[in-house]
Design a protein around this motif. Structure first.
Motif, mmCIF file in Angstrom:
data_model
loop_
_atom_site.group_PDB
_atom_site.id
_atom_site.type_symbol
_atom_site.label_atom_id
_atom_site.label_comp_id
_atom_site.label_asym_id
_atom_site.label_seq_id
_atom_site.Cartn_x
_atom_site.Cartn_y
_atom_site.Cartn_z
ATOM 1 N N LYS A 1 0.857 -1.186 0.000
ATOM 2 C CA LYS A 1 0.000 0.000 0.000
ATOM 3 C C LYS A 1 0.894 1.236 0.000
ATOM 4 C CE LYS A 1 -3.923 -2.188 2.164
ATOM 5 N NZ LYS A 1 -4.719 -2.316 0.978
ATOM 6 N N TRP A 2 0.297 2.389 -0.215
ATOM 7 C CA TRP A 2 1.072 3.636 -0.302
ATOM 8 C C TRP A 2 1.929 3.874 0.940
ATOM 9 C CZ3 TRP A 2 1.949 5.637 -4.764
ATOM 10 C CH2 TRP A 2 1.004 5.564 -5.782
ATOM 11 N N THR B 1 2.115 2.029 -9.071
ATOM 12 C CA THR B 1 0.853 1.313 -9.260
ATOM 13 C C THR B 1 1.014 0.074 -10.137
ATOM 14 O OG1 THR B 1 0.191 2.743 -11.115
ATOM 15 C CG2 THR B 1 -0.555 3.378 -8.902
ATOM 16 N N GLU B 2 2.083 0.016 -10.933
ATOM 17 C CA GLU B 2 2.351 -1.148 -11.784
ATOM 18 C C GLU B 2 3.168 -2.234 -11.080
ATOM 19 O OE1 GLU B 2 4.293 0.619 -15.153
ATOM 20 O OE2 GLU B 2 2.401 1.205 -16.092
ATOM 21 N N ALA C 1 4.291 -5.354 -9.003
ATOM 22 C CA ALA C 1 3.657 -6.603 -8.590
ATOM 23 C C ALA C 1 3.433 -6.543 -7.083
ATOM 24 C CB ALA C 1 4.543 -7.786 -8.945
ATOM 25 N N GLY C 2 2.253 -6.852 -6.654
ATOM 26 C CA GLY C 2 1.952 -6.828 -5.230
ATOM 27 C C GLY C 2 1.383 -5.513 -4.742
ATOM 28 N N PHE C 3 1.332 -4.497 -5.599
ATOM 29 C CA PHE C 3 0.738 -3.229 -5.174
ATOM 30 C C PHE C 3 -0.774 -3.377 -5.217
ATOM 31 C CE2 PHE C 3 -0.991 1.021 -5.744
ATOM 32 C CZ PHE C 3 -0.395 1.666 -4.669
ATOM 33 N N ALA C 4 -1.416 -3.099 -4.096
ATOM 34 C CA ALA C 4 -2.863 -3.298 -4.001
ATOM 35 C C ALA C 4 -3.511 -2.176 -3.200
ATOM 36 C CB ALA C 4 -3.164 -4.647 -3.370
ATOM 37 N N ASP C 5 -3.399 -0.966 -3.702
ATOM 38 C CA ASP C 5 -4.020 0.175 -3.037
ATOM 39 C C ASP C 5 -4.677 1.041 -4.100
ATOM 40 O OD1 ASP C 5 -4.810 1.915 -1.036
ATOM 41 O OD2 ASP C 5 -2.794 2.351 -0.322
ATOM 42 N N ASP C 6 -5.516 1.925 -3.666
ATOM 43 C CA ASP C 6 -6.221 2.823 -4.574
ATOM 44 C C ASP C 6 -5.221 3.833 -5.150
ATOM 45 O OD1 ASP C 6 -7.836 4.690 -5.866
ATOM 46 O OD2 ASP C 6 -9.120 5.046 -4.131
#
Length: 65
Positions: free
Chosen positions: A2-3, A35-36, A38-43
């Motif tokens: 996440k960020w 945001t690209e 792998a594993g990034f999963a946030d808005d």
């Protein structure tokens, strides 16, 4: 990721973009690259200039440029 995972993002950027000197990265590119990851999963809309600055600073430190 996440960020708020600044260090983890910086390490992932070092691995995925070893040819880039992070001190010269535009925030628009940095935002896209994060945001690209792998594993990034946030808005994507939850980022801010402050967060991007922190990621860039951590990336500079991690990359040893």
């Amino acid at each position: 990721m996440k960020w708020v995972d600044i260090q983890e993002i910086a390490m992932a950027l070092t691995e995925t973009h070893p040819e880039i000197d992070p001190q010269y990265v535009r925030f628009t590119d940095l935002h896209r690259w994060v945001t690209e990851l792998a594993g990034f999963a946030d808005d994507p809309q939850r980022s801010s200039e402050k967060i991007l600055e922190a990621i860039q600073a951590a990336w500079i430190e991690d990359s040893d440029y």
